[in-house]
Enzyme design. Structure first.
Site, PDB file in Angstrom:
ATOM      1  N   CYS A  40       0.879  -1.240   0.113  1.00 45.30           N
ATOM      2  CA  CYS A  40      -0.010  -0.150  -0.013  1.00 45.30           C
ATOM      3  C   CYS A  40       0.817   1.231  -0.067  1.00 45.30           C
ATOM      4  O   CYS A  40       2.035   1.139   0.490  1.00 45.30           O
ATOM      5  CB  CYS A  40      -1.089  -0.105   1.199  1.00 45.30           C
ATOM      6  SG  CYS A  40      -1.828   1.572   1.690  1.00 45.30           S
ATOM      7  N   HIS A  62       0.593  -4.251   5.770  1.00 48.98           N
ATOM      8  CA  HIS A  62      -0.795  -4.136   6.709  1.00 48.98           C
ATOM      9  C   HIS A  62      -1.958  -4.588   5.616  1.00 48.98           C
ATOM     10  O   HIS A  62      -3.218  -4.286   6.106  1.00 48.98           O
ATOM     11  CB  HIS A  62      -1.061  -2.589   7.344  1.00 48.98           C
ATOM     12  CG  HIS A  62      -1.276  -1.782   6.174  1.00 48.98           C
ATOM     13  ND1 HIS A  62      -0.163  -1.151   5.445  1.00 48.98           N
ATOM     14  CD2 HIS A  62      -2.418  -0.910   5.607  1.00 48.98           C
ATOM     15  CE1 HIS A  62      -0.709  -0.219   4.607  1.00 48.98           C
ATOM     16  NE2 HIS A  62      -1.688  -0.181   4.698  1.00 48.98           N
ATOM     17  N   SER A  97       0.726   3.797   1.739  1.00 44.56           N
ATOM     18  CA  SER A  97       1.096   4.126   3.197  1.00 44.56           C
ATOM     19  C   SER A  97       2.348   3.110   3.517  1.00 44.56           C
ATOM     20  O   SER A  97       3.136   3.916   4.279  1.00 44.56           O
ATOM     21  CB  SER A  97       0.183   3.801   4.471  1.00 44.56           C
ATOM     22  OG  SER A  97      -1.176   4.440   3.748  1.00 44.56           O
TER      23      SER A  97
HETATM   24  N1  COD Z   1      -5.706  16.539  -9.339  1.00 45.24           N
HETATM   25  C1  COD Z   1      -6.306  15.282 -10.085  1.00 45.24           C
HETATM   26  N2  COD Z   1      -5.649  14.257  -9.888  1.00 45.24           N
HETATM   27  C2  COD Z   1      -4.420  14.322  -9.440  1.00 45.24           C
HETATM   28  C3  COD Z   1      -3.771  15.551  -8.934  1.00 45.24           C
HETATM   29  C4  COD Z   1      -4.381  16.722  -9.179  1.00 45.24           C
HETATM   30  N3  COD Z   1      -4.106  17.823  -8.726  1.00 45.24           N
HETATM   31  N4  COD Z   1      -2.362  15.169  -8.526  1.00 45.24           N
HETATM   32  C5  COD Z   1      -2.306  14.161  -8.615  1.00 45.24           C
HETATM   33  N5  COD Z   1      -3.255  13.435  -9.335  1.00 45.24           N
HETATM   34  C6  COD Z   1      -3.720  11.845  -9.364  1.00 45.24           C
HETATM   35  C7  COD Z   1      -2.280  11.392 -10.016  1.00 45.24           C
HETATM   36  O1  COD Z   1      -1.996  11.332 -11.156  1.00 45.24           O
HETATM   37  C8  COD Z   1      -2.737   9.813  -9.575  1.00 45.24           C
HETATM   38  O2  COD Z   1      -3.408   8.933 -10.597  1.00 45.24           O
HETATM   39  C9  COD Z   1      -3.580   9.953  -8.352  1.00 45.24           C
HETATM   40  O3  COD Z   1      -4.018  11.424  -8.185  1.00 45.24           O
HETATM   41  C10 COD Z   1      -3.190   9.443  -7.000  1.00 45.24           C
HETATM   42  O4  COD Z   1      -2.964   8.114  -7.033  1.00 45.24           O
HETATM   43  P1  COD Z   1      -1.879   7.371  -6.365  1.00 45.24           P
HETATM   44  O5  COD Z   1      -1.616   6.037  -7.071  1.00 45.24           O
HETATM   45  O6  COD Z   1      -0.610   8.356  -5.924  1.00 45.24           O
HETATM   46  O7  COD Z   1      -2.452   7.026  -5.035  1.00 45.24           O
HETATM   47  P2  COD Z   1      -3.372   5.698  -4.277  1.00 45.24           P
HETATM   48  O8  COD Z   1      -4.716   5.592  -5.139  1.00 45.24           O
HETATM   49  O9  COD Z   1      -2.391   4.677  -4.153  1.00 45.24           O
HETATM   50  O10 COD Z   1      -3.962   6.265  -3.013  1.00 45.24           O
HETATM   51  C11 COD Z   1      -4.062   7.250  -2.715  1.00 45.24           C
HETATM   52  C12 COD Z   1      -4.471   7.965  -1.222  1.00 45.24           C
HETATM   53  C13 COD Z   1      -4.539   9.495  -1.273  1.00 45.24           C
HETATM   54  C14 COD Z   1      -5.590   7.593  -0.991  1.00 45.24           C
HETATM   55  C15 COD Z   1      -3.443   7.739  -0.236  1.00 45.24           C
HETATM   56  O11 COD Z   1      -2.038   7.974  -0.369  1.00 45.24           O
HETATM   57  C16 COD Z   1      -3.959   8.116   1.301  1.00 45.24           C
HETATM   58  O12 COD Z   1      -3.544   9.256   1.325  1.00 45.24           O
HETATM   59  N6  COD Z   1      -4.557   7.349   1.845  1.00 45.24           N
HETATM   60  C17 COD Z   1      -5.235   7.734   3.103  1.00 45.24           C
HETATM   61  C18 COD Z   1      -4.702   7.446   4.533  1.00 45.24           C
HETATM   62  C19 COD Z   1      -5.477   6.043   4.874  1.00 45.24           C
HETATM   63  O13 COD Z   1      -6.604   5.910   4.656  1.00 45.24           O
HETATM   64  N7  COD Z   1      -4.530   5.339   5.651  1.00 45.24           N
HETATM   65  C20 COD Z   1      -4.891   4.264   6.271  1.00 45.24           C
HETATM   66  C21 COD Z   1      -4.672   3.019   5.725  1.00 45.24           C
HETATM   67  S1  COD Z   1      -3.331   2.984   4.428  1.00 45.24           S
HETATM   68 ZN    ZN Z   2      -3.094   1.069   3.341  1.00 50.56          ZN
END
Ligand code: COD
Ligand code: ZN
Ligand code: ZN
Length: 335
Positions: free
Chosen positions: A7, A28, A9
């Site tokens: 993940c 996790h 995280s």
């Molecule tokens: N506008 C639109 N899209 C954007 C922008 C923007 N300004 N900037 C980046 N993006 C896009 C990127 O191109 C990408 O496709 C996407 O946003 C982000 O995707 P990833 O692959 O980086 O992230 P994920 O899907 O793996 O996870 C994203 C979360 C933000 C959900 C994750 O990092 C997170 O913060 N999780 C929350 C915390 C949580 O729940 N923790 C407990 C268990 S882990």
């Molecule tokens: Zn997670």
């Protein structure tokens, strides 16, 4: 442990964006088989297929007893302890303690977890797939069906089309949304978003107007439900602003790095919007994870479309490189 996902995280821990006692065994999001149990354990037994829960469900605290919440007080989400609930760690290396992560530590052939941090699942389930129900899938899908409570025929906007964003789209689709507008700066993400249920995709860079204005126009006044799945302050506000001023619901899924304050105009809420957030899609793990596995077995949602790589555990660093380079959606490590 039979299989574990990687993940984002976990990578945030490695890069130091989130502080943790060190050295630590991360991981996790997994599935495995119970090897042995403590004297007083009653809900799992050796041989059971299980999913570890990074968010425990003690069943006794005020949060567990509340019908609408899941952040069990046994879990110190904001101040990670790096131990079991009794304050001990069960890993050592050359006699020195190794800390545990999120009560799970799944980047290991064997782990020790509290009974409240593990749940039995269908013995027929494929562990190398349902391990994603341990974090990513439930976080995204639950944000739609459980936190926002997306309604049939509604219009949704999903900001961020990483793995979690794709699972939000699956949840919106399962809840019967009529329109699911996917938003990402990277147009390479659009094909997969459409495959899992997005009806339209937009790139904010293709418009002169702010994204929330574009979405308001597209939806005739504001979307019913919006989701921030990027982890940025500007997209959190954009997602809030694009939902209908009188009845829109906006859910924060992403966690921005650092600990800044967010400035917002209270009028955005005084007109009637609802602003929410939750971890693990608002699910209570012990109650909901077995049901989600059953739903997967009943083909109510696909996990194959978001698993892009399967590697032996020894190649964990390759898996992390795939995540960092954006070449993977989810890599599953098998033991
Ligand atoms: N506008 C639109 N899209 C954007 C922008 C923007 N300004 N900037 C980046 N993006 C896009 C990127 O191109 C990408 O496709 C996407 O946003 C982000 O995707 P990833 O692959 O980086 O992230 P994920 O899907 O793996 O996870 C994203 C979360 C933000 C959900 C994750 O990092 C997170 O913060 N999780 C929350 C915390 C949580 O729940 N923790 C407990 C268990 S882990
Ligand atoms: Zn997670
Ligand atoms: Zn509890």
């Amino acid at each position: 442990m039979v299989a574990t996902g990687i993940c984002r995280s976990d990578d945030h821990m490695i890069s130091g964006q989130l502080a943790l006692p060190l050295p630590v065994i991360l991981g996790h999001e997994a599935a495995g088989i119970v090897e042995s149990i403590g004297d007083e354990v009653t809900t799992v037994k050796p041989g059971d297929k299980v999913i570890p829960l990074f968010l425990p469900q003690c069943g006794k605290c005020a949060v567990c007893k509340h019908p609408e919440s899941n952040a069990c007080l046994k879990c110190k989400l904001t101040v990670p302890q790096g131990t079991m609930q009794d304050g001990t760690t069960r890993f050592t290396c050359r006699g020195k303690p190794i800390y545990q992560f999120a009560g799970t530590s799944t980047f290991s052939e064997y782990s020790v977890v509290d009974e409240t941090s593990v749940v039995k699942i269908d013995p027929a389930s494929p562990l190398e797939k349902v391990c994603l129900i341990g974090c990513a899938f439930s976080t995204g899908y639950g944000s739609a069906v459980n936190v926002a409570k997306v309604t049939k025929g509604s219009t949704c906007a999903v900001f961020g089309l990483g793995g979690v964003g794709l699972c939000v789209i699956m949840g919106c689709k399962a809840a019967g949304a009529a329109r699911i507008i996917a938003v990402d700066l990277n147009k390479d993400k659009f094909a997969k978003a459409k495959e899992v249920g997005a009806t339209e995709c937009i790139n904010p860079q293709d418009f002169k107007k702010p994204t929330h204005e574009v979405l308001k126009e597209m939806s005739g006044g504001g979307v019913d439900f919006s989701f921030e799945v990027v982890g940025r302050y500007d997209t959190i506000l954009s997602a809030l602003s694009c939902c209908h001023e009188a009845y829109g619901v906006s859910v924060i899924v992403g966690q921005p790095p650092g600990f800044q304050d967010l400035r917002m105009d209270p009028m955005l809420l005084l007109t009637g919007r609802t602003w929410k957030g939750a971890v693990f899609g608002g699910y209570k793990g012990k109650d909901s994870v077995p049901k989600l596995v059953a739903d997967f077995m009943a083909k109510k949602f696909p996990l194959d479309s978001i698993i892009t790589h399967v590697l032996p555990f020894e190649k964990i660093n390759e898996g992390l490189d795939l995540l960092r380079s954006g070449k993977s959606i989810y890599t599953i490590l098998t033991f």
